[in-house]
Design a protein around this motif. Structure first.
Motif, PDB file in Angstrom:
ATOM      1  N   GLY A   1       0.490 -32.883 -17.193  1.00 41.82           N
ATOM      2  CA  GLY A   1       1.220 -31.614 -16.595  1.00 41.82           C
ATOM      3  C   GLY A   1       0.631 -30.283 -17.361  1.00 41.82           C
ATOM      4  O   GLY A   1       1.149 -29.289 -17.363  1.00 41.82           O
ATOM      5  N   ILE A   2      -0.225 -30.376 -18.376  1.00 46.73           N
ATOM      6  CA  ILE A   2      -0.821 -29.565 -19.318  1.00 46.73           C
ATOM      7  C   ILE A   2      -2.070 -28.583 -18.496  1.00 46.73           C
ATOM      8  O   ILE A   2      -2.930 -29.588 -18.115  1.00 46.73           O
ATOM      9  CB  ILE A   2      -1.137 -29.735 -20.599  1.00 46.73           C
ATOM     10  CG1 ILE A   2       0.130 -30.660 -21.193  1.00 46.73           C
ATOM     11  CG2 ILE A   2      -1.615 -28.572 -21.545  1.00 46.73           C
ATOM     12  CD1 ILE A   2       1.480 -29.987 -21.342  1.00 46.73           C
ATOM     13  N   TYR A   3      -2.127 -27.352 -18.457  1.00 46.91           N
ATOM     14  CA  TYR A   3      -3.013 -26.622 -17.819  1.00 46.91           C
ATOM     15  C   TYR A   3      -4.201 -27.059 -18.526  1.00 46.91           C
ATOM     16  O   TYR A   3      -4.538 -26.727 -19.532  1.00 46.91           O
ATOM     17  CB  TYR A   3      -2.761 -25.251 -17.571  1.00 46.91           C
ATOM     18  CG  TYR A   3      -4.027 -24.535 -17.057  1.00 46.91           C
ATOM     19  CD1 TYR A   3      -4.813 -23.853 -17.932  1.00 46.91           C
ATOM     20  CD2 TYR A   3      -3.990 -24.357 -15.613  1.00 46.91           C
ATOM     21  CE1 TYR A   3      -6.000 -23.001 -17.511  1.00 46.91           C
ATOM     22  CE2 TYR A   3      -5.222 -23.646 -15.087  1.00 46.91           C
ATOM     23  CZ  TYR A   3      -5.944 -23.209 -16.165  1.00 46.91           C
ATOM     24  OH  TYR A   3      -7.280 -22.465 -15.600  1.00 46.91           O
ATOM     25  N   ASN A   4      -5.355 -27.379 -17.822  1.00 41.89           N
ATOM     26  CA  ASN A   4      -6.795 -27.685 -18.475  1.00 41.89           C
ATOM     27  C   ASN A   4      -7.681 -27.154 -17.475  1.00 41.89           C
ATOM     28  O   ASN A   4      -7.980 -27.983 -16.368  1.00 41.89           O
ATOM     29  CB  ASN A   4      -6.983 -29.147 -18.738  1.00 41.89           C
ATOM     30  CG  ASN A   4      -8.199 -29.241 -19.673  1.00 41.89           C
ATOM     31  OD1 ASN A   4      -9.110 -28.760 -19.262  1.00 41.89           O
ATOM     32  ND2 ASN A   4      -8.128 -30.546 -20.424  1.00 41.89           N
ATOM     33  N   PRO A   5      -8.560 -26.132 -17.636  1.00 41.63           N
ATOM     34  CA  PRO A   5      -9.534 -25.424 -16.949  1.00 41.63           C
ATOM     35  C   PRO A   5     -10.696 -26.480 -16.700  1.00 41.63           C
ATOM     36  O   PRO A   5     -11.676 -25.985 -15.834  1.00 41.63           O
ATOM     37  CB  PRO A   5      -9.669 -24.184 -17.124  1.00 41.63           C
ATOM     38  CG  PRO A   5      -9.441 -24.329 -18.620  1.00 41.63           C
ATOM     39  CD  PRO A   5      -8.270 -25.141 -19.073  1.00 41.63           C
TER      40      PRO A   5
END
Length: 638
Positions: A597-601
Motif C-alpha cells: 500500500g506504499i505509493y511507488n511511481p
C-alpha cells in the motif's frame, strides 16, 4: 496566591493548536483555547494570553470577539513579576527533594525514572522552571529517548520561544509514541519556527564571482566582442559566449579578462578541467588575482578536490574576503573533514557555521551529511529540516536514506506517500528509483531477520515490480522457503542461478531440492557450492552432506575447512550479487501502489516476469550420475 494552570490543562488546550484550516476548529477546541487564554489572563500573563488568542484567529479569522480580546489585552500594561508564595508545607517538601546525580547512559530504576518525571511536571505546575529542567535532564542523561522527559523539557523550551530546540527534541518521538500532546506541541513548534525563519536564497559558487566584482579586480569589457560575450553569459547562452571568448583568446592568449571569463563559462557548463586550465593560466601571470583564485577554488570544490580548494583559498588576500567567500571556505573545510573521515572535526565546524547562519540551507545539509556518520538521530533532524525548507526531491531522498539507515520504515513510508503530487525530472526519477530499491532491500532484510516471512514476501514482490534485482530475487526465495513454499523458493533460486551463479545460491538450491526429496539434484548443487572458500557456508554444506547420507563428502568438506582456517587468517567474504538488467525500462504510472500500500511511481506491469528456466539440473526421473552431472555443470559455470 493566584491559581496556576495545570499541565494537563495546557496539554488539553494545546490539542487544538495543530495547523488546521479555518473550518476545522471544533467547539471543543475553541472552548479549550479560550479557557487557556483566560487562565493566563488571570495569572497576569498577558503576552501568553494574547498568543493563544492569536492562534484562535489563525484557525478562524472571523472571530470578532477574539479580536476585541486581543485589543483589550494589548492596552494593558505587563504586570511586574510577582514573587510566588509557597506554603510552609510546600517549602519543607522542596527542601527534602534530592536531585539524583546521574551520569551519561547510567542505569536508573523504573521507580526513580517515574519519580523524577513526576517531580518535573509538578515543578512545572508550580512554575519552577529551573528545577523542572533539572529533573527532566536527569532522566535524559540516563535515557536520552524517554518520551515523557523530552516532552517536559520541550514545554520549558516552548515557554522560552526556543522553537528549533523543541523541534529537535520532539522530532524523533512525534511519530513513535502517537501521543496527541506531543504531536500538538511539535506541530505548534513547526508553525512558530517557520515564522521566525528568514528566507535566504542559497548562494551558488559562481555567484561569488559576481558578489566580489565591486571589491576586487573588475573584469572590464574592453570592446564590442567582450560586451557581446558578457551579454550571452547573462542570458545563459554559454556556447555562444564560449565561441566569442575563444576568438578573443586566440587574438591575445594572456588577456586576463578573457581568461577569467572563459573559466567562468566552462565552470558553468560543468567542464571543470577546461575551466581550471584557464584559471591556472590567469594565475601564472597574475598569482594574486582574487577572481582567478576564487574561480579556481570553486572549480576544485565542484571536482570534490577539497584540499586543493583550501590551499587555493589560503592564497587569497583576506582583506578581499566577503561573507560568501568565508562561508564557501568553511564549507570546503567541512567537506574535507568528511572526506578524511574526521567526522568529529567536521561536526564541530558545521555546528559553528550553523550558529553564524542558522537559516542557511547548505549548512543544514552539511550537518545532515556529517551527522549520518556519528549522530544518526541528529542527522535525521537536520535532513528533515532541510527538506521542510526546500521541499526539493534531493533533500527528500537524503532524508529517507537517513531514516532507512536507522530502520525507521514507517516514517519513510509516510514520506513516500507524499510524492503523488511531485513532478520529477529524468535524473530525479533515476535517483528516486534507486531509493525505492534500497528501501525494499532494507525492509525485506529486516523482516526476514524478524521472521516476518509473509510481510517480507509482499515487500520483495513489490520491489520486483520495478526491477529484476538479484538481491530481491534471492531474498524472495528465502522468504518462500521459510513459509514452506519450497518448490516456489527453488524456482526463484534457479532463476537467479541462470544469471549470477554463486556458492550461496547453489547451497540454497541444494537445501530446497533435499526438502523436495530430490537428492540427485541436491548433490549436484552441493558439489558446485563446495568450491567456495567461505568457511561458514562450508560448515552448512558439510552438515547437509551428512543429513543426506554422504559421510565421505561431509568429511572432505570438514578437512577443507580445517585447511582454510590454517592457511588464512581472514574469512572470505560472501560473493556479491550484482543487479540484473531488465529488458525494458519501467514506465512511470500516475497512481501506483505496491503490495504494502506504499505509493511507488515506478511500478509497471511488464516488469518482473518469470524467465524461462535454462539450467539443466538432473531430477529424479534421470539416470545421469551426480558425479557426471557435476563435471558438466562445473565446466558450464566456470
Amino acid at each position: 496566591m493566584k491559581k496556576r494552570l495545570p499541565i494537563m490543562a495546557i496539554a488539553l488546550a494545546c490539542s487544538a493548536l495543530s495547523p488546521l484550516s479555518a473550518t476545522d476548529i471544533s467547539p471543543a477546541s475553541f472552548n479549550n483555547l479560550t479557557t487557556l487564554a483566560k487562565e493566563y489572563e488571570k495569572q497576569g500573563k498577558i503576552e501568553e494570553a494574547i498568543q493563544v488568542y492569536r492562534h484562535i484567529l489563525e484557525l478562524d479569522p472571523n472571530q470578532t470577539i477574539i479580536s476585541q480580546a486581543i485589543n483589550r489585552l494589548s492596552q494593558k500594561k505587563e504586570p511586574s513579576k510577582k514573587t510566588s508564595t509557597t506554603s510552609s508545607l510546600q517549602k519543607s517538601t522542596k527542601k527534602n527533594v534530592q536531585i539524583v546525580k546521574i551520569t551519561q547512559n547510567s542505569a536508573i530504576t523504573e521507580e526513580t525514572k517515574h519519580l523524577l518525571i513526576k517531580q518535573g511536571f509538578q515543578a512545572l505546575e508550580e512554575n519552577d522552571v529551573r528545577n523542572a529542567q533539572l529533573y527532566f535532564d536527569q532522566v535524559l542523561k540516563a535515557r536520552p529517548k524517554n518520551g515523557d522527559a523530552r516532552y517536559g523539557k520541550a514545554i520549558i523550551l516552548s515557554k522560552q520561544n526556543n522553537w528549533n530546540d523543541v523541534i529537535k527534541l520532539l522530532e524523533p518521538i512525534s511519530k513513535k509514541y502517537h501521543r496527541q500532546d506531543i504531536s500538538d506541541l511539535y506541530e505548534m513548534a513547526l508553525t512558530e519556527s517557520k515564522k521566525l525563519k528568514e528566507s535566504i536564497e542559497p548562494v551558488q559558487t559562481v555567484e561569488i564571482l559576481k558578489s566580489l566584482k565591486n571589491t576586487t579586480e573588475p573584469i572590464k569589457a574592453s570592446d564590442a566582442d567582450m560586451k557581446n560575450a558578457i551579454d550571452a553569459i547573462s542570458k545563459n547562452e554559454l556556447e555562444q559566449a564560449a565561441s566569442i571568448l575563444q576568438t578573443l583568446y586566440i587574438k591575445n592568449p594572456m588577456d586576463i579578462n578573457v581568461l577569467l571569463r572563459l573559466g567562468e563559462v566552462y565552470s558553468r557548463m560543468n567542464k571543470y578541467n577546461i575551466a581550471q586550465e584557464y584559471y591556472q593560466t590567469a594565475l601564472s601571470s597574475s598569482p594574486k588575482n582574487s577572481l582567478a583564485l576564487i574561480g579556481s577554488a570553486n572549480t576544485y570544490i565542484a571536482q570534490k578536490k577539497y584540499k586543493n580548494a583550501l590551499v587555493t583559498f589560503e592564497k587569497l588576500d583576506r582583506t578581499k574576503w566577503n561573507s560568501d567567500v568565508e562561508y564557501t571556505y568553511q564549507s570546503a573545510k567541512i567537506a574535507f573533514y568528511l572526506e578524511q573521515k574526521e567526522y568529529e572535526k567536521g561536526w564541530n565546524s558545521a555546528k559553528q557555521l550553523h550558529q553564524l547562519q542558522p537559516n542557511r540551507i547548505e549548512t543544514i545539509r552539511l550537518l545532515g551529511a556529517v551527522g549520518e556518520h556519528i549522530y544518526p538521530e541528529e542527522a535525521i533532524y537536520y535532513r528533515s529540516l532541510a527538506y521542510r525548507q526546500s521541499n526539493s526531491i534531493g533533500d527528500f531522498i537524503s532524508l529517507v536514506y537517513a531514516l532507512l539507515s536507522e530502520n525507521r520504515f514507517s516514517q519513510a513510508e509516510t514520506y513516500f506517500n507524499t510524492l503523488t503530487q511531485k513532478s520529477l525530472s529524468a535524473k530525479e526519477r533515476e535517483s528516486l528509483k534507486a531509493l525505492y530499491l534500497t528501501y525494499y532491500k532494507k525492509l525485506s532484510s529486516f523482516q526476514l531477520e524478524q521472521k516476518e516471512f509473509v510481510s517480507a514476501e509482499n515487500t520483495l514482490r513489490s520491489g520486483l515490480l520495478i526491477a529484476n534485482d538479484a538481491d530481491l530475487i534471492e531474498n524472495l526465495g528465502w522468504s518462500l522457503f521459510h513459509q514452506n513454499k519450497t518448490k516456489e523458493a527453488l524456482e526463484q533460486f534457479e532463476i537467479l542461478l541462470q544469471q549470477q551463479p554463486s556458492a550461496n545460491l547453489f547451497y540454497a538450491g541444494a537445501l530446497s531440492s533435499h526438502i523436495l526429496k530430490d537428492d540427485k539434484k541436491a548433490f549436484s548443487y552441493l558439489l558446485l557450492a563446495s568450491k567456495t572458500k567461505d568457511i561458514l557456508l562450508l560448515q552448512k554444506i558439510a552438515e547437509l552432506y551428512l543429513q543426506m547420507g554422504y559421510k565421505q563428502e561431509s568429511l572432505d568438506t570438514i578437512h577443507l575447512i580445517e585447511e582454510l582456517e590454517h592457511n588464512s587468517s581472514t574469512s572470505s567474504k560472501k560473493q556479491s550479487i550484482n543487479t540484473l538488467s531488465t529488458s525494458k525500462s519501467p514506465s512511470l504510472s500516475q497512481d501506483t501502489y505496491d503490495y504494502n500500500g506504499i505509493y511507488n511511481p515506478f511500478i509497471s506491469s511488464d516488469i518482473g516476469k518469470k524467465p524461462t528456466l535454462l539450467l539443466n539440473i538432473p531430477s529424479n526421473d534421470t539416470k545421469t550420475s551426480p558425479q557426471k552431472e557435476y563435471l558438466h555443470q562445473f565446466t558450464k559455470f566456470n
